[in-house]
Scaffold this motif. Structure first.
Motif, PDB file in Angstrom:
ATOM      1  N   ARG A  72      38.214  31.937 -56.918  1.00 24.18           N
ATOM      2  CA  ARG A  72      37.887  32.673 -56.043  1.00 24.18           C
ATOM      3  C   ARG A  72      36.215  32.645 -56.279  1.00 24.18           C
ATOM      4  O   ARG A  72      35.722  33.482 -57.178  1.00 24.18           O
ATOM      5  N   THR A 126      48.680  29.542 -48.607  1.00 22.57           N
ATOM      6  CA  THR A 126      48.705  30.808 -48.983  1.00 22.57           C
ATOM      7  C   THR A 126      50.049  31.307 -48.789  1.00 22.57           C
ATOM      8  O   THR A 126      50.872  30.946 -47.877  1.00 22.57           O
ATOM      9  N   ILE A 127      50.400  32.110 -49.894  1.00 23.69           N
ATOM     10  CA  ILE A 127      52.030  32.438 -49.795  1.00 23.69           C
ATOM     11  C   ILE A 127      52.017  33.708 -48.490  1.00 23.69           C
ATOM     12  O   ILE A 127      52.970  34.089 -48.178  1.00 23.69           O
ATOM     13  N   ASP A 128      50.794  34.428 -48.118  1.00 24.36           N
ATOM     14  CA  ASP A 128      50.909  35.426 -47.181  1.00 24.36           C
ATOM     15  C   ASP A 128      51.174  35.131 -45.763  1.00 24.36           C
ATOM     16  O   ASP A 128      51.752  36.058 -45.198  1.00 24.36           O
ATOM     17  N   MET A 170      53.855  40.809 -52.317  1.00 27.61           N
ATOM     18  CA  MET A 170      52.576  40.482 -51.796  1.00 27.61           C
ATOM     19  C   MET A 170      52.559  40.245 -50.340  1.00 27.61           C
ATOM     20  O   MET A 170      53.604  40.484 -49.578  1.00 27.61           O
ATOM     21  N   GLY A 171      51.373  40.039 -49.896  1.00 27.54           N
ATOM     22  CA  GLY A 171      51.268  39.469 -48.359  1.00 27.54           C
ATOM     23  C   GLY A 171      49.685  40.007 -48.136  1.00 27.54           C
ATOM     24  O   GLY A 171      49.379  39.996 -46.858  1.00 27.54           O
ATOM     25  N   HIS A 172      48.885  40.253 -49.066  1.00 29.83           N
ATOM     26  CA  HIS A 172      47.448  40.693 -48.874  1.00 29.83           C
ATOM     27  C   HIS A 172      47.401  41.874 -47.772  1.00 29.83           C
ATOM     28  O   HIS A 172      47.737  42.931 -48.149  1.00 29.83           O
ATOM     29  N   GLU A 223      52.743  45.192 -50.294  1.00 26.77           N
ATOM     30  CA  GLU A 223      51.335  45.496 -51.219  1.00 26.77           C
ATOM     31  C   GLU A 223      50.505  46.368 -50.292  1.00 26.77           C
ATOM     32  O   GLU A 223      50.158  45.750 -49.106  1.00 26.77           O
ATOM     33  N   HIS A 253      52.689  38.603 -59.533  1.00 31.95           N
ATOM     34  CA  HIS A 253      52.401  37.233 -59.451  1.00 31.95           C
ATOM     35  C   HIS A 253      53.346  36.218 -59.579  1.00 31.95           C
ATOM     36  O   HIS A 253      53.316  34.968 -59.398  1.00 31.95           O
ATOM     37  N   ARG A 256      53.601  33.884 -56.699  1.00 33.28           N
ATOM     38  CA  ARG A 256      53.144  32.780 -56.368  1.00 33.28           C
ATOM     39  C   ARG A 256      53.227  31.484 -57.339  1.00 33.28           C
ATOM     40  O   ARG A 256      52.752  30.379 -56.768  1.00 33.28           O
TER      41      ARG A 256
END
Ligand code: F6P
Length: 323
Positions: A72, A126-128, A170-172, A223, A253, A256
């Motif tokens: 990032r 992205t996994i989200d 996760m999911g942002h 999350e 993680h 991911r």
């Protein structure tokens, strides 16, 4: 266009390698030169660019992570950073980019494309699953399956000990992973960010009486730094409902990693090829999406809006099926 640069940026996602392979091979097939840019935008800013041949992407379709590495990049958010990136790109002979990443990466792509008039095509990596204009993102299916496998295991111990488990996924800021893993694991509830302003989901859950007919329960919690996610919920339960033996598992993680599922490999392969077709077509500054199984072009501004929404019927489904 003679030479296409590829990069992966932001959080890694299973299937990114399959996408790198598809972009590289389709580009070479169509007569383009290909360069791999290491560590996302950072590699553009700091000039970490390598020439790719067809063999550079051999034997990677089955691998999780990204062979290009990812980051990032703080530098790329500054005008000086983007200027350095552009200069390095031109010096390397790259005249178009394929960016594989999530909303932050595609937002950066949009800014860069406008500032320097660079043709860029994005792939949703992205996994989200939190990008607009596409039914799914690369990595989402694999992450969902990883969650399902983990929750199935937790179910064994939850039921043996007659416990209430809060499992954080996760999911942002999006609840797709939570919602659909709850359906797939037969969990008692999903707590997602899209709903929390409307109702107190924990109170609703308890009032729904999920423990009346069962001795154990699994609640999937997306999350959420604003509310504190599963840990905060478990604390509340311990205070307000001490009769429940609550536990928390944060999957983290692990979601991911891993070898991409067939679904993600196929999606990445189709999208990777479509990115090159899009550039050949004169498309600029679009993300490749799929809608009802068909490839679509989504302007960056629409892709990063994350306006797909969660279908309320899915939450209802979890509730109905957990009585
Ligand atoms: O966007 C992918 C994602 O895994 C999110 O689900 C999560 O919020 C975030 O990245 C974690 O980021 P980091 O890699 O900085 O820990």
């Amino acid at each position: 266009i003679k030479c296409i640069g590829i990069l992966t940026s932001g959080g890694d996602a299973p299937g990114m390698n399959a996408a790198i392979r598809a972009v590289t091979r389709s580009a070479i097939y169509n007569g383009f030169a290909v360069k791999g840019i290491m560590r996302g935008y950072k590699g553009l800013v700091f000039n970490e660019i390598v020439s790719f041949k067809s063999q550079s992407v051999s034997n990677i379709i089955q691998l999780g992570g990204t062979i290009l590495k990812t980051a990032r990049s703080q530098e790329f958010t500054t005008t000086e950073g983007r200027k350095a990136a552009y200069d390095n790109m031109v010096a390397a002979g790259i005249d178009a980019l394929v960016v594989i990443g999530g909303d932050g990466s595609l937002t950066g792509a949009g800014i860069f494309a406008e500032e320097y008039n660079v043709p860029i095509v994005g792939l949703p990596g992205t996994i989200d699953n939190d990008l607009g204009g596409t039914d799914s993102t690369i990595g989402y299916d694999t992450a969902l399956n990883t969650i399902v496998e983990a929750v199935d295991k937790l179910r064994d111990t939850a039921s043996s000990h007659e416990r209430l488990f809060f499992v954080e996924v996760m999911g942002h800021t999006a609840g797709y992973l939570a919602m659909n893993s709850a359906i797939a694991t037969g969990s008692e509830a999903a707590i997602i960010p899209e709903m929390e302003t409307e109702v107190d989901q924990l109170a609703e859950l308890i009032n729904h009486g999920f423990r009346k007919s069962k001795n154990s329960a699994i609640v999937i919690v997306a999350e959420n730094p604003k509310t504190g996610g599963a840990t905060a919920l478990a604390e509340r339960v311990k205070k307000e409902f001490p009769q429940y033996d609550a536990r928390v598992t944060i999957l983290g993680h692990i979601q991911r990693g891993g070898s991409p599922t067939a679904v993600d490999r196929i999606l990445a392969s189709r999208m990777g090829e479509a990115a090159i077709e899009a550039l050949l077509d004169g498309q600029r500054n679009v993300m490749i999406g799929t809608m009802n199984g068909k490839i679509v072009y989504v302007p960056f501004a629409k892709a990063v809006k994350h306006d797909k929404g969660i279908d309320r019927k899915d939450l209802e489904l979890v509730k109905i099926l957990s009585i």
